[in-house]
Design a protein around this motif. Structure first.
Motif, short mmCIF file in Angstrom:
data_model
loop_
_atom_site.label_atom_id
_atom_site.label_comp_id
_atom_site.label_asym_id
_atom_site.label_seq_id
_atom_site.Cartn_x
_atom_site.Cartn_y
_atom_site.Cartn_z
N LYS A 84 37.38 34.51 32.62
CA LYS A 84 36.24 34.66 31.71
C LYS A 84 35.20 35.54 32.40
O LYS A 84 34.92 35.36 33.59
N ILE A 85 34.63 36.45 31.66
CA ILE A 85 33.68 37.38 32.27
C ILE A 85 32.40 36.66 32.72
O ILE A 85 31.94 36.84 33.84
N GLU A 86 31.87 35.80 31.85
CA GLU A 86 30.60 35.16 32.16
C GLU A 86 30.77 33.88 32.99
O GLU A 86 30.22 32.84 32.67
N THR A 87 31.56 33.95 34.01
CA THR A 87 31.70 32.77 34.90
C THR A 87 31.41 33.24 36.33
O THR A 87 31.32 34.45 36.57
N THR A 88 31.30 32.29 37.23
CA THR A 88 31.03 32.67 38.63
C THR A 88 32.15 33.57 39.14
O THR A 88 31.90 34.60 39.78
N LEU A 89 33.41 33.17 38.84
CA LEU A 89 34.54 33.97 39.30
C LEU A 89 34.44 35.40 38.74
O LEU A 89 34.61 36.39 39.45
N GLY A 90 34.12 35.46 37.45
CA GLY A 90 33.98 36.76 36.79
C GLY A 90 32.93 37.62 37.48
O GLY A 90 33.15 38.78 37.80
N HIS A 91 31.79 37.00 37.77
CA HIS A 91 30.71 37.76 38.42
C HIS A 91 31.12 38.21 39.81
O HIS A 91 30.84 39.33 40.22
N LEU A 92 31.81 37.29 40.50
CA LEU A 92 32.24 37.64 41.87
C LEU A 92 33.20 38.82 41.85
O LEU A 92 33.08 39.75 42.65
N ILE A 93 34.15 38.77 40.88
CA ILE A 93 35.13 39.86 40.83
C ILE A 93 34.43 41.19 40.54
O ILE A 93 34.70 42.20 41.19
N PHE A 94 33.49 41.17 39.62
CA PHE A 94 32.84 42.43 39.27
C PHE A 94 31.76 42.86 40.24
O PHE A 94 31.34 44.01 40.23
N HIS A 95 31.32 41.92 41.04
CA HIS A 95 30.27 42.30 42.00
C HIS A 95 30.74 42.24 43.45
O HIS A 95 29.94 42.24 44.37
N GLY A 96 32.06 42.25 43.62
CA GLY A 96 32.62 42.23 44.97
C GLY A 96 32.08 43.37 45.82
O GLY A 96 31.77 43.20 47.01
N LEU A 97 31.92 44.52 45.19
CA LEU A 97 31.46 45.67 45.95
C LEU A 97 29.99 45.55 46.34
O LEU A 97 29.57 46.10 47.36
N VAL A 98 29.23 44.80 45.51
CA VAL A 98 27.83 44.58 45.87
C VAL A 98 27.77 43.71 47.12
O VAL A 98 27.03 43.98 48.07
N VAL A 99 28.62 42.65 47.10
CA VAL A 99 28.67 41.77 48.28
C VAL A 99 29.05 42.59 49.51
O VAL A 99 28.42 42.50 50.58
N ALA A 100 30.09 43.44 49.34
CA ALA A 100 30.55 44.26 50.47
C ALA A 100 29.42 45.15 50.99
O ALA A 100 29.20 45.26 52.20
N ALA A 158 39.75 46.53 49.97
CA ALA A 158 40.71 45.76 49.17
C ALA A 158 40.43 45.93 47.68
O ALA A 158 41.35 45.82 46.85
N ILE A 159 39.20 46.20 47.33
CA ILE A 159 38.88 46.37 45.92
C ILE A 159 39.10 47.82 45.48
O ILE A 159 39.73 48.10 44.46
N THR A 160 38.59 48.76 46.29
CA THR A 160 38.56 50.14 45.80
C THR A 160 39.91 50.87 45.87
O THR A 160 40.25 51.58 44.94
N PHE A 161 40.65 50.69 46.96
CA PHE A 161 41.90 51.46 47.04
C PHE A 161 42.83 51.16 45.86
O PHE A 161 43.29 52.08 45.19
N PRO A 162 43.11 49.88 45.56
CA PRO A 162 43.98 49.61 44.41
C PRO A 162 43.42 50.18 43.09
O PRO A 162 44.19 50.65 42.25
N LEU A 163 42.09 50.16 42.94
CA LEU A 163 41.50 50.72 41.71
C LEU A 163 41.71 52.23 41.64
O LEU A 163 42.10 52.78 40.61
N VAL A 164 41.45 52.89 42.78
CA VAL A 164 41.57 54.36 42.82
C VAL A 164 43.02 54.79 42.59
O VAL A 164 43.29 55.73 41.86
N PHE A 165 43.95 54.06 43.20
CA PHE A 165 45.35 54.45 43.08
C PHE A 165 45.98 54.00 41.74
O PHE A 165 47.16 54.23 41.50
N GLY A 166 45.21 53.34 40.93
CA GLY A 166 45.73 52.88 39.63
C GLY A 166 46.66 51.69 39.77
O GLY A 166 47.44 51.37 38.88
N TRP A 167 46.58 51.00 40.92
CA TRP A 167 47.44 49.83 41.12
C TRP A 167 46.84 48.59 40.47
O TRP A 167 47.50 47.57 40.33
#
Ligand code: SF4
Ligand code: SF4
Lengths: 217, 348
Positions: free
Chosen positions: B160-176, B125-134
């Motif tokens: 906001k980047i420095e919030t829990t939501l921000g971290h989650l969004i940017f680290h979704g792939l780490v969780v995966a 869900a994270i990578t395909f939209p990023l790869v396809f430029g969506w």
């Protein structure tokens, strides 16, 4: 590893004494641990002591596999028809309703068909299937074909079965009298029979004669 | 060329073209398409082609074709539609969401599958939209502490980047990756210990997919480690290695084990077929007990005929399919016994 072509499985329901050993032992096999795959049927309790152990006959052209929409049943190169592949089986019941021998079982809570796989973990290593290992009357036997033919003087193994117009050839053999002229078993011929008409005494007599290498082969 | 091959090729091409157009449109004429990711895109396009091809070929097999047709037919039957919908939602939650039936088969297996599945869903869900430029991120005017999410060229929410939501969004792939690695470890443990797995598993079908998932996740994690703590040490090598594992996995999706992802939804069609079938059960012509739905028995007779089987009785009195499985087992014993003991007692 595969099952050696030297070895074969022989069923002689006529020898079955209904002791349930196979049912218990079957559940010990690692490929279906905890689940007994053999069917031990009592024909008509009131009339006859006759019981029938039914294992998968491992058809050359397995109806179960061909009717499977999910391609879940595979026949390995040694002729063993394997149980359903877990990631594939969608529990549709096609195989259960189509197998001419009534073999596959539906494990509803697992959404999975399970069936006898000739104890593949054992037979592929040269061991006998669990049921054939424990069967005291040798109604279920596993061994070289020549040996069985030599040991059972009055019977002969057949592996063709007729269901209406359909002839099915199997890997597993069933023992029939040597005197028979038919080289197949006509299963639907007994369509409306309720029992083979043996009394308890006759049956016991047969079985004991059997042990002494008597009439039953 | 056979019709099913033609049809499969046609649909596979159609879906591939459709995805290409969606990439073009979604990335706004490739303006937001990252050229460095072009390898992933081509691998995805290949995967779509091959998956659709195999899927359509699969749908041509008589039993599959039947369920496909009947499944849709019954789903949209007016008197059943709403109850079907409710039933389906329930099944989707328990089966896809919770993998309920796999847990029941074996707890360790259930946990392994659940972790791998959710890890993969999240990563896809994270990578395909990023790869396809969506999907891309935009720094809103003058606010360097936030990002705005742009989907299909349309700006959506900012965070906001420095919030829990921000971290989650940017680290979704780490969780995966953590989910997938844990699942893969459990699966390997089971495969090394279980005797049934040992006897039936094959390298290409069972081990390779696990190795691929592991390789993708671990290289992905190392990429994060490299740019977060090691000032990008080994980043170039890692990113190439990561790309190779992902591309190889995408290409292998249509073959082998991964294809079950696309086959399994058939389970829902079958569930509806069973649910509606129960309304009218068939009785065995021999013992008169109910043993299956009438629709199922009749459909199977058709399927068997198409497959070249002929289980009609020789005297034209009926069809062997109308005998229940238990009676079939009894008949086997009876007919063998008959050969030993001569004439039998007629019933009734
Ligand atoms: S006996 Fe039944 S289950 Fe076994 S291979 Fe034949 S059709 Fe399949
Ligand atoms: S129950 Fe499973 S193995 Fe049997 S036919 Fe259906 S999908 Fe195939």
């Amino acid at each position: 590893m595969t099952v050696s072509s030297e070895m074969a499985f022989f069923v002689d329901a006529n020898r079955c004494i209904g002791c349930q050993s196979c049912v218990q032992a079957c559940a010990e096999c690692d490929t279906h641990k905890g689940h007994s795959m053999i069917h031990l049927e009592t024909i008509q309790r009131a009339d006859t002591p006759q019981t029938v152990p039914v294992v998968c006959m491992h058809c050359d052209s397995p109806t179960c596999a061909e009717v499977c929409p999910a391609d879940a049943i595979k026949r390995t190169s040694d002729g063993v028809v394997q149980s359903a592949k877990k990631p594939r089986c969608i529990a549709c019941n096609n195989c259960v309703l189509s197998c001419p021998f009534g073999v596959p079982k539906m494990e509803t809570k697992f959404e999975l068909m399970m069936k006898c796989d000739m104890c593949y973990d054992r037979t592929s290593e040269g061991k006998k299937p669990m049921c054939a290992t424990v069967c005291p009357s040798q109604a279920l036997t596993f061994g070289p074909k020549e040996e069985i033919i030599r040991q059972r003087e009055s019977s002969t193994p057949v592996n063709e079965f007729k269901f209406g117009n359909q002839l099915i050839k199997t890997k597993v053999y069933m023992m029939v009298p040597k005197t028979t002229r038919q080289n197949y078993i006509d299963v639907t011929a007994s369509m409306y029979d309720s029992s083979i008409g043996q009394s308890m005494e006759e049956h016991l007599e047969d079985v004991s004669l059997d042990f002494l290498g008597g009439t039953n082969g | 060329m056979e019709t099913e091959v033609k049809k499969s090729l046609f649909l596979a091409t159609l879906f591939t073209i459709f995805l290409s157009i969606m990439i073009w449109v979604g990335s706004r004429n490739l303006a937001h398409f990252d050229a460095a990711l072009v390898g992933y895109t081509f691998a995805s396009l290949f995967a779509v082609f091959a998956i659709v091809y195999r899927y359509v070929m699969w749908l041509h097999r008589p039993p599959t074709a039947l369920y496909w047709r009947r499944g849709w037919e019954l789903m949209f039957k007016r008197e059943h539609f709403f109850s079907n919908l409710k039933f389906l939602v329930g099944r989707i939650v328990t089966i896809i969401g919770g993998n309920s039936f796999i847990w029941k088969r074996d707890k360790e297996r259930g946990l392994a599958h659940w972790l791998i599945m959710w890890g993969c869903i999240l990563a896809a869900a994270i990578t395909f939209p990023l790869v396809f430029g969506w999907l891309y991120f935009l720094v809103p005017d003058g606010d360097l502490t936030s990002y705005k999410i742009v989907i299909f060229g349309f700006p959506t929410l900012a965070f906001k980047i420095e919030t829990t939501l921000g971290h989650l969004i940017f680290h979704g792939l780490v969780v995966a990756s953590v989910l997938v690695i844990s699942g893969v470890m459990l699966a390997f443990r089971r495969r090394m210990r279980d005797r049934d797995a040992a006897v039936l598993q094959t390298f290409s079908e069972d081990i390779m997919p696990l190795l691929l998932l592991f390789a993708i996740s671990i290289t992905g994690l190392f990429l994060t480690v490299s740019y977060t703590w090691l000032k990008g040490y080994g980043y170039a090598f890692l990113s190439i290695f990561h790309a190779i594992t992902v591309i190889f996995t995408l290409i292998s999706l249509p073959f082998g084990k991964f294809f079950h992802i696309f086959m399994r939804p058939a389970q829902f069609g079958v569930a509806i077929y069973k649910k509606i079938g129960k309304e009218k059960m068939a009785r065995c012509i021999r013992c008169n007990t109910e043993y299956g739905s009438e629709m199922h028995i009749n459909d199977l007779m058709q399927v068997q005929k198409k497959l070249g089987y002929n289980y009609e009785m020789t005297d034209g009195t009926g069809h062997y399919q109308k005998v229940c499985p238990r009676c079939r087992r009894l008949l086997l014993g009876l007919s063998q016994g008959k050969m030993w003991h001569g004439p039998s007692i007629e019933k009734g």
